[in-house]
Scaffold this active site. Sequence first.
Site, mmCIF file in Angstrom:
data_model
loop_
_atom_site.group_PDB
_atom_site.id
_atom_site.type_symbol
_atom_site.label_atom_id
_atom_site.label_comp_id
_atom_site.label_asym_id
_atom_site.label_seq_id
_atom_site.Cartn_x
_atom_site.Cartn_y
_atom_site.Cartn_z
ATOM 1 N N ALA A 169 23.199 35.936 14.726
ATOM 2 C CA ALA A 169 22.206 36.979 14.988
ATOM 3 C C ALA A 169 21.640 36.869 16.407
ATOM 4 C CB ALA A 169 21.071 36.877 13.971
ATOM 5 N N SER A 177 26.185 25.005 28.119
ATOM 6 C CA SER A 177 25.436 25.807 29.076
ATOM 7 C C SER A 177 25.715 25.269 30.476
ATOM 8 C CB SER A 177 23.950 25.684 28.738
ATOM 9 O OG SER A 177 23.186 25.974 29.874
ATOM 10 N N SER A 178 25.540 26.135 31.465
ATOM 11 C CA SER A 178 25.796 25.684 32.844
ATOM 12 C C SER A 178 24.761 24.650 33.310
ATOM 13 C CB SER A 178 25.819 26.881 33.791
ATOM 14 O OG SER A 178 24.610 27.585 33.683
ATOM 15 N N CYS A 179 23.667 24.482 32.552
ATOM 16 C CA CYS A 179 22.651 23.506 32.980
ATOM 17 C C CYS A 179 23.079 22.058 32.732
ATOM 18 C CB CYS A 179 21.308 23.786 32.315
ATOM 19 S SG CYS A 179 21.337 23.384 30.588
ATOM 20 N N TYR A 198 17.418 19.426 27.110
ATOM 21 C CA TYR A 198 18.356 20.423 26.582
ATOM 22 C C TYR A 198 19.768 20.113 27.080
ATOM 23 C CZ TYR A 198 20.255 25.238 26.212
ATOM 24 O OH TYR A 198 21.006 26.355 25.933
ATOM 25 N N LYS A 229 23.303 19.166 25.058
ATOM 26 C CA LYS A 229 24.554 19.910 25.238
ATOM 27 C C LYS A 229 25.691 18.974 25.666
ATOM 28 C CE LYS A 229 23.300 24.100 24.278
ATOM 29 N NZ LYS A 229 23.912 24.772 23.130
ATOM 30 N N HIS A 285 14.412 33.906 28.860
ATOM 31 C CA HIS A 285 15.032 33.573 30.135
ATOM 32 C C HIS A 285 14.543 34.558 31.191
ATOM 33 C CE1 HIS A 285 18.130 31.457 27.573
ATOM 34 N NE2 HIS A 285 17.766 30.544 28.437
HETATM 35 N N1 LIG Z 1 21.092 32.808 26.706
HETATM 36 C C1 LIG Z 1 21.669 32.231 27.731
HETATM 37 O O1 LIG Z 1 21.392 32.561 28.891
HETATM 38 C C2 LIG Z 1 22.691 31.143 27.513
HETATM 39 C C3 LIG Z 1 23.326 30.636 28.652
HETATM 40 C C4 LIG Z 1 24.271 29.631 28.485
HETATM 41 C C5 LIG Z 1 24.549 29.156 27.232
HETATM 42 N N2 LIG Z 1 23.937 29.659 26.152
HETATM 43 C C6 LIG Z 1 24.269 29.075 24.858
HETATM 44 O O2 LIG Z 1 24.710 30.061 23.955
HETATM 45 C C7 LIG Z 1 24.294 29.708 22.636
HETATM 46 C C8 LIG Z 1 23.524 30.860 22.023
HETATM 47 O O3 LIG Z 1 22.419 31.187 22.850
HETATM 48 P P1 LIG Z 1 21.665 32.588 22.694
HETATM 49 O O4 LIG Z 1 21.147 32.956 24.021
HETATM 50 O O5 LIG Z 1 22.505 33.530 21.919
HETATM 51 O O6 LIG Z 1 20.421 32.141 21.817
HETATM 52 P P2 LIG Z 1 19.581 32.990 20.780
HETATM 53 O O7 LIG Z 1 19.684 34.445 21.093
HETATM 54 O O8 LIG Z 1 18.231 32.371 20.721
HETATM 55 O O9 LIG Z 1 20.342 32.736 19.408
HETATM 56 C C9 LIG Z 1 20.407 31.480 18.857
HETATM 57 C C10 LIG Z 1 20.644 31.631 17.377
HETATM 58 O O10 LIG Z 1 20.674 30.321 16.826
HETATM 59 C C11 LIG Z 1 20.100 30.360 15.548
HETATM 60 N N3 LIG Z 1 19.378 29.114 15.300
HETATM 61 C C12 LIG Z 1 18.537 28.473 16.149
HETATM 62 N N4 LIG Z 1 18.037 27.380 15.537
HETATM 63 C C13 LIG Z 1 18.583 27.342 14.289
HETATM 64 C C14 LIG Z 1 18.441 26.453 13.205
HETATM 65 N N5 LIG Z 1 17.650 25.380 13.284
HETATM 66 N N6 LIG Z 1 19.136 26.733 12.071
HETATM 67 C C15 LIG Z 1 19.926 27.818 11.982
HETATM 68 N N7 LIG Z 1 20.114 28.688 13.005
HETATM 69 C C16 LIG Z 1 19.429 28.448 14.145
HETATM 70 C C17 LIG Z 1 19.113 31.505 15.513
HETATM 71 O O11 LIG Z 1 19.226 32.108 14.257
HETATM 72 P P3 LIG Z 1 18.068 33.059 13.621
HETATM 73 O O12 LIG Z 1 18.015 34.233 14.551
HETATM 74 O O13 LIG Z 1 18.600 33.400 12.295
HETATM 75 O O14 LIG Z 1 16.808 32.263 13.630
HETATM 76 C C18 LIG Z 1 19.558 32.404 16.656
HETATM 77 O O15 LIG Z 1 20.066 33.645 16.208
HETATM 78 C C19 LIG Z 1 23.467 28.444 22.766
HETATM 79 O O16 LIG Z 1 24.253 27.334 22.494
HETATM 80 C C20 LIG Z 1 23.080 28.425 24.216
HETATM 81 O O17 LIG Z 1 22.919 27.119 24.693
HETATM 82 C C21 LIG Z 1 22.998 30.652 26.255
#
Ligand SMILES: NC(=O)c1ccc[n+]([C@@H]2O[C@H](COP(=O)([O-])OP(=O)(O)OC[C@H]3O[C@@H](n4cnc5c(N)ncnc54)[C@H](OP(=O)(O)O)[C@@H]3O)[C@@H](O)[C@H]2O)c1
Length: 318
Positions: free
Chosen positions: A18, A113-115, A142, A146, A185
């Site tokens: 989601a 993540s790139s971090c 964080y 990762k 972000h």
């Molecule tokens: N956003 C960025 O800029 C970015 C950049 C680089 C890498 N990433 C990586 O991409 C991945 C996804 O990031 P995103 O931006 O899509 O994040 P996001 O929109 O916050 O989505 C993360 C999802 O993880 C689920 N989640 C979090 N904690 C949980 C838990 N304890 N149990 C079950 N589900 C859990 C949440 O589910 P619910 O909605 O159901 O709570 C949420 O939908 C991550 O690994 C992140 O490090 C993101």
Amino acid sequence: MPDKTIDYDQPVFVAGHAGLAGSAIARRLRGEGFRKVIGVRSAELELRDSDRTWEFMAAHRPQIVVLAAARVGGIAANNAHPADFLSDNLRIQVSVMDAARRLGVPRLLFLGSSCIYPKHAPQPIRESTLLTGPLEQTNEAYAVAKIAGITQVRAVRRQDGLAWISAMPTNLYGPGDNFHPEHSHVLPGLIRRFHEAAESGAASVTVWGSGAPRREFLHADDLAAACTTLLRHYDDDDPINVGTGSDLSIAELASLIAEVTGYRGEIVFDPSRPDGTPRKVLDVSRMTALGWRPTIGLVEGIAATYKWFLDNRETVRG
Ligand SMILES: NC(=O)c1ccc[n+]([C@@H]2O[C@H](COP(=O)([O-])OP(=O)(O)OC[C@H]3O[C@@H](n4cnc5c(N)ncnc54)[C@H](OP(=O)(O)O)[C@@H]3O)[C@@H](O)[C@H]2O)c1
């Protein structure tokens, strides 16, 4: 054209389906023909709970797992809650990967993540710079979680011979993003602030930091296309970068968002707030060598994200 070598009926579990990345990946998988894409909200399954995660995964027996569930946030959230970012992400990763390992899941894609790269890594950042220098302080906890995930993927490959892989996306944005005033972000955070300033006719908007740091942004739909490319064609120990390979300054980004949202006031920078890493742009040559290219330009992507924000104003995160 469906690929005849792929079983489109095999169950695919997208953990975090989601979220920003996970929802784009689930959409893409379905669009490519996968008929059993499984997801579960955190309210129904707490992925930090390894027993419940095991029960869920054992019941569904996925053949592909995409690990896109994580506790995610910008500089402010990372700065304020480092212990939560470390602990939650470690526990989610270990729960899902241990269950997948026990089930012998042949294909798992872990999103890092790139971090994870050193603060002063030469730019553009190559995958080989991992663990060659100190991390940026603001998101160290964080990043270490990762890096543990990448190491777990590598260790499982070595010990169990499973074809698991890790991808390191740059900053993502797109429909379904988190627009929370403190936990978002930079890009969605600025969309929200400029939108509100435009609506209220504010004379100025203050942006955290000097405006000088340079960042790269990738639309979540482009990431999703990269993920399915990787699941089809990538099988290597090393994490692989996913980005556009081009960057812009936060000041330039702020001007772009002001334009898209119709904000006409002044943009003020607050250098007393942390800037984070001075420049962060990924070397994406390994990813593009697989035939993938980003297709959504930044102006087009921001306009579409803003439209999504306006259309979903009532339910948007934040
Ligand atoms: N956003 C960025 O800029 C970015 C950049 C680089 C890498 N990433 C990586 O991409 C991945 C996804 O990031 P995103 O931006 O899509 O994040 P996001 O929109 O916050 O989505 C993360 C999802 O993880 C689920 N989640 C979090 N904690 C949980 C838990 N304890 N149990 C079950 N589900 C859990 C949440 O589910 P619910 O909605 O159901 O709570 C949420 O939908 C991550 O690994 C992140 O490090 C993101």
